[in-house]
Scaffold this active site. Structure first.
Site, short mmCIF file in Angstrom:
data_model
loop_
_atom_site.label_atom_id
_atom_site.label_comp_id
_atom_site.label_asym_id
_atom_site.label_seq_id
_atom_site.Cartn_x
_atom_site.Cartn_y
_atom_site.Cartn_z
N ILE A 176 20.91 74.95 98.33
CA ILE A 176 22.19 74.30 98.68
C ILE A 176 23.07 75.33 99.38
CG2 ILE A 176 24.23 73.13 97.80
CD1 ILE A 176 22.56 72.15 95.47
N ASN A 183 31.46 76.25 94.20
CA ASN A 183 31.82 76.50 92.81
C ASN A 183 33.21 77.12 92.70
OD1 ASN A 183 30.14 75.60 90.79
ND2 ASN A 183 28.75 77.33 90.91
N HIS A 188 33.22 75.21 88.09
CA HIS A 188 31.82 75.14 87.69
C HIS A 188 31.43 73.75 87.21
CE1 HIS A 188 30.80 79.35 88.19
NE2 HIS A 188 31.99 79.67 87.67
N ASP A 192 28.34 71.60 88.71
CA ASP A 192 27.26 70.91 87.98
C ASP A 192 27.08 69.49 88.50
OD1 ASP A 192 26.82 73.15 86.46
OD2 ASP A 192 27.85 72.39 84.67
N GLU A 219 20.92 77.23 92.48
CA GLU A 219 21.02 76.15 93.45
C GLU A 219 19.76 75.98 94.27
OE1 GLU A 219 22.99 79.79 95.43
OE2 GLU A 219 22.70 78.96 93.42
#
Length: 307
Positions: A176, A183, A188, A192, A219
């Site tokens: 990613i 993030n 965070h 997720d 990721e």
């Protein structure tokens, strides 16, 4: 004599009674058998019983096997059921269409008992392996995909089979783009959410149950495509890339966010002396090229350089 319970159920779909009888006779000693003589009944039984495998005729009066598999793959309850087409059609265009729609294999008419049993057993073993993964905790808790340990087991099995059968195998390594920035920007928890959204998008892109996706770590994600050459792997990779690019990820306050993905692909027909580590490392090189070339793109490894 007490009969051992049969663990797996197979749905056989064919409008010809004689074909149903032949397949049931071959498979009923090992499996529970469900029978449907048309597409609508097949969809009804698939939803009701969730069989472990479906053998599906292509030419039927009410709806074709292609129409049936399309509806199976659109429904969450049946999307992961592997489908083997049973057909007298021999054209490569029909075969390609079936695989594109999500079939895992073909069995030709007239039926050869040994081939029917071998191909069915192969895909039932894959189903069993997936259940084993779930039982022994090889699932990533966040994305619900297989984790790296689960990937290692599956890759070794698929690699060995590709060597024995001399069939192509493809490997996709996906990262990613700018995930740390995502993030840092959204937190965070939202990171997720993005990881789960990516996992769902990638999983929904691969059509065949024999294909395998796992979270490699952080990721990074990987996909194994069995019996798939470089051209087919690039098509899948581009579909993943496009679906991720089009995906909208909402924050808790309703803000729309997006991510993209870079993908490295490698394909080969492995031999005994082929190094699986080198094979995966070359996909990593292709991923590095994709990221260095601007990200949100697919690169394929080719001996002597990237293409």
């Amino acid at each position: 004599m007490i009969e051992t319970p049969k663990e797996f159920t197979i749905l056989i779909v064919d409008d010809e009674k004689s074909n149903l009888e032949v397949l049931a006779r071959i498979l009923s000693p090992l499996y529970n058998i469900l029978i449907a003589r048309n597409g609508s009944r097949a969809l009804e039984l698939a939803k009701q019983h969730t069989p472990d495998l479906i053998l599906l005729d292509i030419i039927m009066p009410d709806m074709s096997g292609f129409d049936v598999i399309t509806q199976l793959k659109e429904a969450s309850a049946t999307v992961n059921i592997p489908v083997i087409f049973i057909t007298g059609l021999t054209g490569t265009a029909d075969e390609e269409k079936g695989f594109f729609l999500g079939a895992v294999d073909y069995i030709a008419k007239p039926f050869n008992k040994a081939i029917v049993k071998a191909r069915v057993n192969t895909h039932i073993k894959i189903v069993d392996q997936m259940r084993t993964i779930e039982r022994i905790g090889l699932i990533d808790s966040l994305t619900k995909l297989s984790n790296r340990r689960g990937f290692d087991d599956r890759f070794n099995a698929d690699w060995g089979r590709a060597i024995r059968e001399q069939t192509p195998i493809s490997y996709m390594l996906m990262d990613i783009d700018h995930f740390k920035t995502y993030n840092d920007t959204y937190g965070h928890h939202q990171g997720d959410v993005a990881l789960r959204s990516f996992a769902d998008a990638a999983m929904n892109t691969i059509n065949r149950s024999a294909d395998f996706i796992a979270r490699w770590g952080g990721e990074e994600f990987v996909i194994i495509l069995v019996n798939t050459d470089a051209e087919g792997a690039v098509e899948v990779a581009e579909n993943v890339r496009k679906n991720v690019e089009d995906m909208v990820i909402l924050t808790e306050d309703g803000k729309e966010t997006r991510v993209t993905v870079s993908i490295g692909v490698n394909s080969t027909v492995p031999k005994l002396q082929t190094s699986p580590d080198d094979f995966m490392e070359n996909a990593d090189q292709a991923l590095y090229k994709a990221k260095a070339s601007g990200r949100n793109r697919v690169e394929v490894y080719k001996r002597g350089g990237m293409r």
